[in-house]
Design a protein around this motif. Structure first.
Motif, short mmCIF file in Angstrom:
data_model
loop_
_atom_site.label_atom_id
_atom_site.label_comp_id
_atom_site.label_asym_id
_atom_site.label_seq_id
_atom_site.Cartn_x
_atom_site.Cartn_y
_atom_site.Cartn_z
N SER A 144 0.89 -1.16 0.00
CA SER A 144 0.00 0.00 0.00
C SER A 144 0.93 1.21 0.00
N TRP A 152 -8.52 -7.64 14.36
CA TRP A 152 -9.37 -7.98 13.21
C TRP A 152 -10.40 -9.06 13.56
N LYS A 209 -12.14 -5.38 19.78
CA LYS A 209 -13.46 -5.11 19.21
C LYS A 209 -14.58 -5.74 20.03
N LYS A 223 -11.08 0.31 1.71
CA LYS A 223 -10.43 -0.62 2.64
C LYS A 223 -8.91 -0.49 2.49
N GLU A 241 -4.90 0.64 4.54
CA GLU A 241 -4.19 1.28 5.65
C GLU A 241 -3.49 2.52 5.15
N VAL A 292 -6.51 2.51 9.94
CA VAL A 292 -6.91 1.26 9.29
C VAL A 292 -8.38 1.41 8.96
N SER A 293 -8.70 1.25 7.68
CA SER A 293 -10.08 1.44 7.26
C SER A 293 -10.65 0.10 6.81
N ASP A 294 -11.91 -0.15 7.16
CA ASP A 294 -12.57 -1.36 6.67
C ASP A 294 -13.63 -1.01 5.63
N TYR A 302 -11.62 2.06 11.33
CA TYR A 302 -11.63 0.78 12.03
C TYR A 302 -10.66 0.82 13.19
N ARG A 303 -9.55 1.44 12.95
CA ARG A 303 -8.55 1.57 14.02
C ARG A 303 -7.74 2.82 13.74
#
Lengths: 361, 150, 376
Positions: free
Chosen positions: B22, B60, B139, C306, C308, C325-327, C333-334
């Motif tokens: 990424s 996760w 979570k 989605k 990072e 962090v994306s979902d 998400y975080r």
């Protein structure tokens, strides 16, 4: 020798009046009461003036206005502060040693009162003209460290204890160079009596007459005096940013105010001694043979001279406080033992030499 | 090194890694292999990852990750290591304190908020919260009093 | 790193050990940091930070708020670099959205960042004086800082936590008086800066208190993850503005300030010279704010793909990293904030053990700790 303002006739008049009306024992007693009242009044007034002065000087150096709300130009601010401190709860920590905790502020305050005794405010205006005045003051002023040690120990607080121990190390060390620099003037004047020392400066102040050794002694005296006062840059005992308040961390209300007052009275005493020894005390500014000039200066009352000089020195000490950062404890002791102390010892030898050779005026 | 070179470099040491590109090169690795790879990346002069600039945990739900962001001051390349932990009951990963000193506090923080134990950490205690508190960044953390579910 | 035995030694303190709790309420911890220190006379032999007195779990709160809203929580981390915190968060969202922000917004962001840096360094300078026992610097520092805060007040509507950034640019355009006021500030500040040096830098007592105190080697600096002036005082180049230029820092001329001595005085000099660099940056940009939009067009509800995303900015205290962090939903998400103070704090033990209590205070002052940033 004649002075325009001589207060000995006033004091002897009062003394004679008492002798005529009661026995000599009662005379002493009554005179002590009067002197005590005068001293306490002077203390309170000095405390108020110094607190106001300190805040105004600080404000001046920090481009602020300082107190300006209570009374005209904020002059009653110190009174308001005192009232506030009186109203506060006198809090004693549970784990503290009750008796010593309450005793300490009184010791500190009474010691600063004792040191006032041999100070000549004007000709004939002196509480007790003792022939070992200088020696008496340096002896008495070292008792205050006991009060501070007691305060730090009895509070049962680690910060207080650290502050007290620092203060002990500091005052004991700096007493030496303060004493040695005073001895320089004693050697010049040939007397330990403060009134004699003032008298010896009739033709000129020691800081002018005593050549360079006197100047060195004066500088050392001011440094050591500031250190003995526990004021910034030597406020190791308090060290607000390190020890949160040092030896008086646990004190509140009026007992805290006593430490506070004692600090200011001590400042007055140190500056008054400095003014008396080096700057001629109440003696007007005289230059050798300029009789016209000297005569004009004689018309300024000795009060004005004495307090003017003292307040000048007080201002210098305040200036230190609001300018300098604090030293570290080991640097503080290094400064004393490695620099000030040897310098004053050498200086004392030079003074002795100058006096023997009669090189001073 | 470029990302491609880094991939070859890392695969040569630990073959069973998953790469994903990424912003940085992400390297997912099993938690028990992490320490030796981290040590390799730090000590090998070609990689020389001397600066651990971020250490975080991610939950996760079916697995947990400890994410190490590494950079090399000399070679100016970055890599992200992700230690994958599947055991949620007793998650464990070897500490990297002795490789990068900054990890000491960061690992304590991850332990505090995720409950991931770092073995051989010199001083593994809760950092922010007290010992009875749960692990709030997981979570499955529930707090009916202070968290209002919208 | 410290030994295990040493820790056990501390937890089972002996009766003769003198253990002092510095904080959570202490004048020189600047907040609610608590340090448990072991003393041998005046010498500090062990330091153990206890954190969490102002822990609000901002990371958890971010997970519950949208991509527009979470930015404003971060002003409350390092409240003295509030703008840079917001900027980092806005940048990470922009990275996720692949959004290019207008030139005008970038320049205004830089201007605000540098003004924030100046204000922060002025406050640091003021408090350093206070920590070392000099009271007057406090007022000198605050005098100039007030002017900056007034400029913020006028443009952003608040003085400390400005909340001026939004994903896609800045919230609203600058106030018409902005340029004029900044010019006036620069003029005054350049006149006042020599006063700073007169009051502290050249003072013998100050130099004795800071020179050779708290030495941190370059290797340790990197290993401890220190950043910002703390690291640059040890000669470690780590300015994110140079390493990974963001929001147009690549177009401005400025020097990365480096000192090699690694002691408190070096850290002090780095910050002092950084102020001059900030002034330089502001001077370059203040008259060249490009015309145009101040905000890119964005959707009402932001959804990140989605993945990072990581963004780094240089705050007044060092490198702030935001790890997102994306979902794929409209909420993170975080979120993880890599705060500069958290890493800098870990070096405190290294530099302050073996010194006196006064050195500990000087070290804390020169690390410039902001406690809400450590606890988050």
């Amino acid at each position: 020798m004649k002075y325009i303002y001589d207060f000995s006739f006033l004091t002897s008049k009062i003394h004679n009046w008492f002798l005529a009306h009661c026995s000599s024992g009662w005379t002493i007693l009554w005179e002590m009461v009067i002197v005590g009242l005068c001293a306490i009044t002077l203390f309170v007034v000095l405390g108020l003036i110094f607190v106001y002065m300190e805040r105004k000087v600080a404000a001046f150096m920090q481009f602020r206005l300082g107190p300006n709300r209570v009374g005209p130009k904020g002059t009653l601010q110190a009174v308001a502060d005192t009232v506030k401190l009186l109203m506060k709860e006198g809090f004693t920590p549970q784990a503290a040693d009750m008796f010593l905790f309450n005793l300490a502020p009184f010791i500190v305050l009474s010691v600063s009162m004792l040191a006032l005794a041999p100070l000549p405010f004007a000709k004939g205006l002196q509480i007790y003209d003792i022939n070992i005045g200088v020696f008496y003051i340096s002896a008495v002023s070292s008792i205050s460290v006991i009060g501070i040690l007691i305060a730090g120990w009895a509070s049962n607080n680690k910060y207080s204890l650290l502050g007290a121990m620092r203060s002990g190390a500091q005052i004991v060390s700096y007493e030496l160079s303060a004493g040695l620099s005073v001895i320089a003037i004693v050697a010049f004047a040939g007397s330990m009596s403060l009134s004699d020392i003032v008298e010896s400066q009739r033709t000129g102040w020691w800081i002018f007459k005593g050549h360079i050794p006197a100047v060195i002694a004066f500088v050392i005296f001011i440094i050591a005096g500031t250190a003995e006062l526990n004021r910034a840059p030597f406020d190791m005992a308090e060290a607000e940013s390190e020890l949160t308040g040092g030896f008086h961390t646990e004190y509140t209300g009026m007992r805290f105010a006593m430490f506070f007052l004692a600090e200011y009275v001590n400042m007055f005493v140190v500056c008054a001694i400095g003014a008396t020894l080096f700057l001629g005390g109440w003696m007007p500014l005289h230059f050798g043979n300029l009789s016209g000039f000297n005569h004009i200066m004689d018309y300024v009352p000795p009060f004005v001279w004495f307090f003017g000089k003292t307040f000048f020195l007080v201002w210098v000490i305040m200036w230190f406080r609001w300018t300098f950062p604090r030293l570290r404890i080991d640097q503080l002791l290094t400064l004393e033992w490695k620099y000030l102390m040897p310098i004053s010892l050498v200086n004392m030898i030079i003074v002795a030499f100058v006096v023997i050779m009669k090189w001073h005026f | 090194m470029t990302n491609e070179e880094l991939k070859i470099f890392i695969s040569a040491h630990t073959p069973e890694v998953v790469f994903e590109e990424s912003q940085f090169l992400n390297t997912t690795i099993s938690f028990d292999k992490l320490y030796s790879l981290a040590k390799h990346l730090r000590t090998n002069p070609d990689a020389d990852f001397d600066y651990l600039f971020c250490l975080s945990g991610v939950d996760w739900k079916d697995h947990m990750l400890v994410v190490y962001h590494l950079t090399s001051r000399k070679h100016k390349h970055n890599v992200v290591l992700k230690a994958k932990i599947t055991d949620r009951v007793n998650p464990e990963v070897h500490t990297v304190c002795d490789i990068w000193k900054t990890a000491e506090l960061h690992e304590r923080e991850v332990y505090d908020l995720f409950g991931i134990k770092f073995t051989e950490h010199p001083d593994l205690r809760r950092l922010f919260l007290d010992d009875t508190w749960g692990f709030p960044l997981r979570k499955d953390y529930k707090d009916d009093v202070t968290i209002v579910q919208l | 790193m410290i030994d295990k035995e040493e820790i056990e030694d501390l937890t089972q303190a002996h009766e003769e050990d003198f253990i002092l709790n510095v904080g959570p309420q202490h004048p020189s911890t600047h907040g609610v940091l608590r340090l448990k220190i072991k003393l041998q006379g005046e010498t500090v032999t062990h330091i153990e930070p206890h954190l969490g007195y102002i822990h609000r779990s901002i990371e958890k709160m971010c997970e519950a708020s949208s991509y527009r809203n979470f930015i404003y929580l971060t002003s409350r981390m390092d409240y003295l670099s509030a703008h840079m915190n917001n900027q980092a968060c806005a940048m990470v969202v922009e990275k996720g959205l692949q959004l290019e922000i207008p030139k005008r917004a970038k320049v205004i962001r830089i201007l605000m960042s540098e003004l924030t840096r100046l204000a922060s360094h002025q406050l640091w300078w003021a408090c350093t004086g206070l920590d070392l026992g000099a009271t007057t610097p406090f007022f000198v520092g605050f005098r100039d800082r007030e002017v900056i805060l007034d400029i913020f007040d006028e443009t952003c509507g608040s003085r400390l936590t400005m909340d001026y950034n939004v994903p896609g640019g800045i919230m609203f355009d600058i106030h018409p008086n902005f340029q004029k006021n900044v010019h006036a500030f620069l003029k005054g500040f350049k006149k006042n800066l020599p006063e700073y040096h007169q009051l502290l830098t050249g003072n013998v007592i100050f130099q004795n208190r800071t020179k050779g105190v708290g030495y941190l080697s370059p290797e340790d600096t990197i290993s401890f993850g220190c950043s910002g002036p703390t690291a640059r005082g040890s000669g470690v180049s780590c300015d994110i503005r140079k390493w990974q230029p963001y929001d147009g820092y690549e177009d401005v001329q400025f020097n990365e300030v480096l000192e090699t001595a690694g002691d408190c005085y070096a850290r002090y000099l780095v910050r002092m010279r950084e102020m001059e660099e900030s002034v330089k940056i502001i001077e370059q940009l203040i008259d060249n704010i490009p015309e145009g939009d101040f905000q890119a067009k964005t959707k009402a509800v932001l959804k990140l793909p989605k993945g990072e995303f990581y963004s780094r900015v240089e705050t007044a205290r060092g490198e702030l990293g935001v790890y997102l962090v994306s979902d794929g939903t409209s909420k993170p998400y975080r979120m993880k904030f890599r705060s500069p103070n958290f890493s800098n704090l870990s070096a405190l033990r290294e530099i302050a053990v073996g010194g006196k209590i006064g050195d500990l205070v000087a070290n804390m002052a020169m690390l410039d700790l902001v406690i809400p940033d450590i606890d988050r």
